[in-house]
Design an enzyme around this catalytic site. Sequence first.
Site, PDB file in Angstrom:
ATOM      1  N   ARG A 115       0.812  -1.237   0.000  1.00 51.45           N
ATOM      2  CA  ARG A 115       0.000   0.000   0.000  1.00 51.45           C
ATOM      3  C   ARG A 115       0.842   1.282   0.000  1.00 51.45           C
ATOM      4  O   ARG A 115       0.373   2.336   0.401  1.00 51.45           O
ATOM      5  CB  ARG A 115      -0.976   0.029   1.171  1.00 51.45           C
ATOM      6  CG  ARG A 115      -1.967  -1.106   1.112  1.00 51.45           C
ATOM      7  CD  ARG A 115      -3.191  -0.824   1.939  1.00 51.45           C
ATOM      8  NE  ARG A 115      -4.088  -1.960   1.842  1.00 51.45           N
ATOM      9  CZ  ARG A 115      -4.032  -3.018   2.638  1.00 51.45           C
ATOM     10  NH1 ARG A 115      -3.146  -3.075   3.601  1.00 51.45           N
ATOM     11  NH2 ARG A 115      -4.870  -4.017   2.481  1.00 51.45           N
ATOM     12  N   LYS A 137       2.957  11.489 -10.883  1.00 44.72           N
ATOM     13  CA  LYS A 137       2.068  10.633 -11.672  1.00 44.72           C
ATOM     14  C   LYS A 137       2.811   9.335 -11.960  1.00 44.72           C
ATOM     15  O   LYS A 137       3.935   9.361 -12.478  1.00 44.72           O
ATOM     16  CB  LYS A 137       1.696  11.307 -13.001  1.00 44.72           C
ATOM     17  CG  LYS A 137       0.561  12.290 -12.874  1.00 44.72           C
ATOM     18  CD  LYS A 137       0.073  12.724 -14.244  1.00 44.72           C
ATOM     19  CE  LYS A 137      -1.029  13.752 -14.120  1.00 44.72           C
ATOM     20  NZ  LYS A 137      -1.444  14.292 -15.434  1.00 44.72           N
ATOM     21  N   GLU A 179       8.779  18.752 -24.820  1.00 49.65           N
ATOM     22  CA  GLU A 179       8.184  19.102 -23.523  1.00 49.65           C
ATOM     23  C   GLU A 179       8.800  20.398 -22.985  1.00 49.65           C
ATOM     24  O   GLU A 179       8.124  21.206 -22.358  1.00 49.65           O
ATOM     25  CB  GLU A 179       8.363  17.964 -22.506  1.00 49.65           C
ATOM     26  CG  GLU A 179       7.621  16.671 -22.842  1.00 49.65           C
ATOM     27  CD  GLU A 179       6.114  16.694 -22.525  1.00 49.65           C
ATOM     28  OE1 GLU A 179       5.599  17.735 -22.059  1.00 49.65           O
ATOM     29  OE2 GLU A 179       5.453  15.667 -22.764  1.00 49.65           O
ATOM     30  N   LYS A 221       7.004  23.243 -13.405  1.00 56.13           N
ATOM     31  CA  LYS A 221       6.135  22.100 -13.091  1.00 56.13           C
ATOM     32  C   LYS A 221       5.879  22.020 -11.587  1.00 56.13           C
ATOM     33  O   LYS A 221       4.753  21.747 -11.146  1.00 56.13           O
ATOM     34  CB  LYS A 221       6.737  20.795 -13.624  1.00 56.13           C
ATOM     35  CG  LYS A 221       5.806  19.627 -13.354  1.00 56.13           C
ATOM     36  CD  LYS A 221       5.954  18.460 -14.278  1.00 56.13           C
ATOM     37  CE  LYS A 221       4.853  17.445 -13.958  1.00 56.13           C
ATOM     38  NZ  LYS A 221       4.962  16.213 -14.706  1.00 56.13           N
ATOM     39  N   GLU A 231      -4.596  17.157 -10.142  1.00 56.61           N
ATOM     40  CA  GLU A 231      -5.213  17.569 -11.400  1.00 56.61           C
ATOM     41  C   GLU A 231      -6.710  17.822 -11.267  1.00 56.61           C
ATOM     42  O   GLU A 231      -7.528  17.305 -12.032  1.00 56.61           O
ATOM     43  CB  GLU A 231      -4.924  16.550 -12.504  1.00 56.61           C
ATOM     44  CG  GLU A 231      -5.077  17.175 -13.873  1.00 56.61           C
ATOM     45  CD  GLU A 231      -4.388  16.387 -14.987  1.00 56.61           C
ATOM     46  OE1 GLU A 231      -3.213  15.998 -14.818  1.00 56.61           O
ATOM     47  OE2 GLU A 231      -5.014  16.198 -16.014  1.00 56.61           O
ATOM     48  N   ARG A 235      -3.494  21.718 -13.151  1.00 58.69           N
ATOM     49  CA  ARG A 235      -2.419  20.848 -13.626  1.00 58.69           C
ATOM     50  C   ARG A 235      -2.607  20.441 -15.087  1.00 58.69           C
ATOM     51  O   ARG A 235      -1.641  20.126 -15.783  1.00 58.69           O
ATOM     52  CB  ARG A 235      -2.314  19.608 -12.720  1.00 58.69           C
ATOM     53  CG  ARG A 235      -1.145  18.716 -13.094  1.00 58.69           C
ATOM     54  CD  ARG A 235      -0.835  17.680 -12.048  1.00 58.69           C
ATOM     55  NE  ARG A 235       0.226  16.810 -12.509  1.00 58.69           N
ATOM     56  CZ  ARG A 235       0.959  16.035 -11.741  1.00 58.69           C
ATOM     57  NH1 ARG A 235       0.739  16.013 -10.432  1.00 58.69           N
ATOM     58  NH2 ARG A 235       1.910  15.270 -12.244  1.00 58.69           N
ATOM     59  N   ASN A 239      -0.752  19.710 -20.112  1.00 62.63           N
ATOM     60  CA  ASN A 239      -1.096  18.853 -21.246  1.00 62.63           C
ATOM     61  C   ASN A 239      -1.251  19.628 -22.550  1.00 62.63           C
ATOM     62  O   ASN A 239      -1.848  19.118 -23.500  1.00 62.63           O
ATOM     63  CB  ASN A 239      -2.369  18.066 -20.943  1.00 62.63           C
ATOM     64  CG  ASN A 239      -2.085  17.010 -19.902  1.00 62.63           C
ATOM     65  OD1 ASN A 239      -1.076  16.316 -19.973  1.00 62.63           O
ATOM     66  ND2 ASN A 239      -2.948  16.910 -18.909  1.00 62.63           N
ATOM     67  N   HIS A 242      -1.045  17.771 -25.833  1.00 67.46           N
ATOM     68  CA  HIS A 242      -1.193  16.343 -25.563  1.00 67.46           C
ATOM     69  C   HIS A 242      -2.508  15.748 -26.074  1.00 67.46           C
ATOM     70  O   HIS A 242      -2.606  14.535 -26.206  1.00 67.46           O
ATOM     71  CB  HIS A 242      -1.052  16.060 -24.065  1.00 67.46           C
ATOM     72  CG  HIS A 242       0.380  16.160 -23.582  1.00 67.46           C
ATOM     73  ND1 HIS A 242       1.137  17.301 -23.700  1.00 67.46           N
ATOM     74  CD2 HIS A 242       1.185  15.246 -22.986  1.00 67.46           C
ATOM     75  CE1 HIS A 242       2.337  17.090 -23.192  1.00 67.46           C
ATOM     76  NE2 HIS A 242       2.400  15.853 -22.756  1.00 67.46           N
ATOM     77  N   HIS A 246      -1.558  12.422 -27.760  1.00 67.99           N
ATOM     78  CA  HIS A 246      -1.915  11.076 -27.303  1.00 67.99           C
ATOM     79  C   HIS A 246      -2.652  10.308 -28.390  1.00 67.99           C
ATOM     80  O   HIS A 246      -2.438   9.100 -28.565  1.00 67.99           O
ATOM     81  CB  HIS A 246      -2.787  11.152 -26.038  1.00 67.99           C
ATOM     82  CG  HIS A 246      -2.012  11.480 -24.800  1.00 67.99           C
ATOM     83  ND1 HIS A 246      -2.563  12.135 -23.727  1.00 67.99           N
ATOM     84  CD2 HIS A 246      -0.730  11.233 -24.453  1.00 67.99           C
ATOM     85  CE1 HIS A 246      -1.652  12.291 -22.780  1.00 67.99           C
ATOM     86  NE2 HIS A 246      -0.534  11.750 -23.199  1.00 67.99           N
ATOM     87  N   HIS A 259       6.895   9.870 -27.675  1.00 60.57           N
ATOM     88  CA  HIS A 259       5.903  10.720 -27.012  1.00 60.57           C
ATOM     89  C   HIS A 259       6.161  12.204 -27.312  1.00 60.57           C
ATOM     90  O   HIS A 259       5.251  12.961 -27.672  1.00 60.57           O
ATOM     91  CB  HIS A 259       5.915  10.456 -25.508  1.00 60.57           C
ATOM     92  CG  HIS A 259       5.021  11.378 -24.738  1.00 60.57           C
ATOM     93  ND1 HIS A 259       3.649  11.338 -24.832  1.00 60.57           N
ATOM     94  CD2 HIS A 259       5.300  12.403 -23.880  1.00 60.57           C
ATOM     95  CE1 HIS A 259       3.118  12.279 -24.062  1.00 60.57           C
ATOM     96  NE2 HIS A 259       4.103  12.943 -23.479  1.00 60.57           N
TER      97      HIS A 259
END
Length: 363
Positions: A115, A137, A179, A221, A231, A235, A239, A242, A246, A259
């Site tokens: 956990r 993330k 990026e 960031k 997010e 946040r 993106n 993106h 994506h 990417h």
Amino acid sequence: MACKVQIDLGERSYPIWVGAGVLSHLPEAVNGLRGLVVTDAHVAACHGERIAALLGGNWPTVVLSPGETSKSAACWADLLEKIAQARLDRTGVLVALGGGVVGDITGFAAATYMRGIRFVQVPTSLLAMVDSSVGGKTGINLDAGKNLAGAFHQPIAVCADTDTLATLPPREFAAGMAEVIKYGVALDAAFFAWLEAHTAAIQARQPAALERMVARCCEIKADVVARDEREGGLRAVLNFGHTLGHALEKVTSYSGLLHGEAVALGMDFALGWSVAHKGFPAADAARAIALLKQFELDPVRLRPANLDWQAVRAAMGRDKKAAAGAVRFVLCDRLGHCGLPEPVSPATLDESLKGWCAHGIGQ
Ligand code: GLY
């Protein structure tokens, strides 16, 4: 040289060390704890020995196959078994040594083993240094899509040693620059101008330029994540580029484009939209495209041939950031300033996407 950027998250705050030689902070980062290193075969060959020496040599290492296919549920389950075999308990720490794939799966294993245990990010690719290693993330891909299983789980430290960029292949370096340029275009006009003025130094991978560049991206960031860790809203500005990016990765089966390359294409589209509908100055869009080109990210050259715009459109609707199928875009109204993601008119999107897939805007 070297600097420290702090990410301010209360009891989950942590340092991001940036610069040449900051791997030497690794013993301090693990703070006497016992653990396990996760890396991939390429990175192990370049940096494995140094990491073993820094950690005292007694740490077991799990070496993954390089590439996105390692970010799977099967590899994650296998990694958890290996962590258990190494008898890590809740005081154990994982060290993620590598690019985004290694960082994401190791972070997810750290989030889920018993956990949640600690982990340290040691990013060795530019993209991981400026984006994926910072902000907590973590995740893996499912057959249904990229990053569909994951958790927010912050590392206890990040060591972004820019010396490791010396061995990064040119295409990977360029993909990381997408990026980097994203931060300038969407969030910091002064940084954008700095990038324009230091193109040659960055291309030559001069240590001082790399440190300043990576540190500024981490500062931007860190500021966004500190204000919206999970997010809830803000946040999502990270993106920019993106939404289409994506979708392009998806329709090319995650194998045609890196990417960062897909993000460069997504920025080309989002810039075109921003000019057409948000009053973004066309001259600044041209500057952004020119900067992408300086870093081997020419949208015209990168755009896959024979793109099926309807397939791209369908993939956009399935993105996990699409709300009830409505496609949302981060758009800019001026250089260095973007808004929260906003839904766009489906009919206009269809028309724009059809044109972009055939011609692009980055000519
Ligand atoms: N890569 C975007 C984020 O970390 O939120």
